[in-house]
Enzyme design. Structure first.
Site, PDB file in Angstrom:
ATOM      1  N   GLU A  65       4.954  39.783   4.680  1.00  0.00           N
ATOM      2  CA  GLU A  65       5.414  38.608   5.406  1.00  0.00           C
ATOM      3  C   GLU A  65       6.889  38.786   5.756  1.00  0.00           C
ATOM      4  O   GLU A  65       7.536  39.737   5.311  1.00  0.00           O
ATOM      5  CB  GLU A  65       5.203  37.338   4.573  1.00  0.00           C
ATOM      6  CG  GLU A  65       5.932  37.334   3.250  1.00  0.00           C
ATOM      7  CD  GLU A  65       5.530  36.161   2.349  1.00  0.00           C
ATOM      8  OE1 GLU A  65       4.492  35.526   2.605  1.00  0.00           O
ATOM      9  OE2 GLU A  65       6.255  35.902   1.376  1.00  0.00           O
TER      10      GLU A  65
ATOM     11  N   HIS B 179       7.133  30.932   0.987  1.00  0.00           N
ATOM     12  CA  HIS B 179       7.790  31.575  -0.139  1.00  0.00           C
ATOM     13  C   HIS B 179       9.304  31.586   0.009  1.00  0.00           C
ATOM     14  O   HIS B 179       9.840  31.608   1.112  1.00  0.00           O
ATOM     15  CB  HIS B 179       7.302  33.023  -0.277  1.00  0.00           C
ATOM     16  CG  HIS B 179       5.869  33.130  -0.679  1.00  0.00           C
ATOM     17  ND1 HIS B 179       5.064  34.150  -0.254  1.00  0.00           N
ATOM     18  CD2 HIS B 179       5.101  32.345  -1.465  1.00  0.00           C
ATOM     19  CE1 HIS B 179       3.847  33.999  -0.768  1.00  0.00           C
ATOM     20  NE2 HIS B 179       3.851  32.907  -1.504  1.00  0.00           N
TER      21      HIS B 179
END
Length: 300
Positions: free
Chosen positions: A209, A247
């Protein structure tokens, strides 16, 4: 057909008397995980799901031979729990806890330098060897025993990839969720090295990511060392700069850590890139066939 954990793993649960830990302890036991002890200070001589509880990790190791632990404790106590596991010289500790302060994890990382213990997490779903050992919060029923390794920064995308594979009859050797925090234990390369040496893993799915540069570092390592095909996916293509996406580590800063940069590096390393999450399994099938690794058991 696995890396790091299997039926022989003797798991201990740190914080086992908490509600979340007790719930997942039950699910891990039902999956077949060999849980030998729980650890909660002040709760010795009690049991959870028939598992004996000890005051310290060292006491649990001395009495049960436990070699791996999983941590379900509040964020403010999690760093100390990791250090206790390291001091007990465990093979591995998996930390599920999220929202651990960065300064705490920096201290943990420094302390662990040169130590025996391998850390997965924090803020991760854990590790599972299909049909043998589930250590974490992942849904066990979606996993199928097989020969594809999975490593991911995202828990939910790990589940998505695994479910796609299983639906197509393609099993997994081990799936590892390394977590999405900026300061954590093992990274992609540690897992890729293990899969590269595992004779029972044919190919690897790597899901990254935005944020940081671990995918770029892994791509370079893959280009120079990987003997097996790797399928990749990067989430966060539409994320704006400076905005954290899910996150804590998923943030584009100073123009670095972009999805395009990561995808370009991975393609340059020969990684088979999936353009969408829903196409991960199909991309793997293409990679297996191109590398003459397709097996009859994969046929519907």
């Amino acid at each position: 057909m696995s890396i790091w954990v299997d039926k022989s793993t003797k798991l201990m649960v740190q914080g086992i008397t908490g509600n979340t830990a007790a719930y997942h302890t039950k699910l891990m036991l039902e999956y077949g995980t060999n849980i030998v002890a729980g650890i909660t200070p002040g709760k010795a001589n009690t049991k959870v799901e028939g598992i004996p509880v000890f005051n310290t990790v060292k006491e649990a190791v001395a009495n049960t031979g436990g070699n791996v632990s999983i941590i379900y404790v509040p964020a403010k106590f999690a760093a100390d729990a990791i250090l206790e596991a390291v001091d007990a010289e465990l093979d591995m500790v998996i930390c599920i806890t999220e929202h651990i302060p960065i300064k705490d994890m920096l201290m943990v990382k420094r302390y662990m330098e040169g130590k025996k213990t391998r850390l997965i997490g924090p803020n991760c779903p854990g590790i599972i060897t299909a049909g043998e050992c589930k250590i974490g919060i992942m849904p066990g029923y979606i996993h199928k025993k097989g020969r594809i390794g999975v490593v991911s920064r995202s828990g939910t995308l790990t589940y998505e990839a695994v479910h796609q594979l299983s639906q197509k009859g393609i099993g997994q050797s081990t799936a590892v969720g390394i977590g999405g925090d900026p300061i954590k234990g093992i990274d992609f390369i540690h897992v890729l090295e293990a899969f590269n040496e595992d004779e029972d893993t044919d190919a690897v799915i790597m899901i990254g990511e935005i944020g940081g540069n671990s995918e770029e570092k892994a791509a370079l390592w893959i280009k120079e060392n990987m003997k097996k095909p790797v399928v990749g996916f990067i989430s966060g293509k539409t994320a704006p700069k400076g905005k954290r996406m899910g996150h804590a580590g998923a943030i584009i800063s100073s123009g670095e850590g972009t999805a395009d940069g990561k995808i370009g590096a991975m393609k340059n390393a020969g990684i088979y890139m999936s353009d969408t999450p829903s196409n991960i399994a199909n991309t793997l099938i293409e990679a297996l066939k191109e590398n003459k690794l397709w097996r009859s058991e994969y046929e519907d």
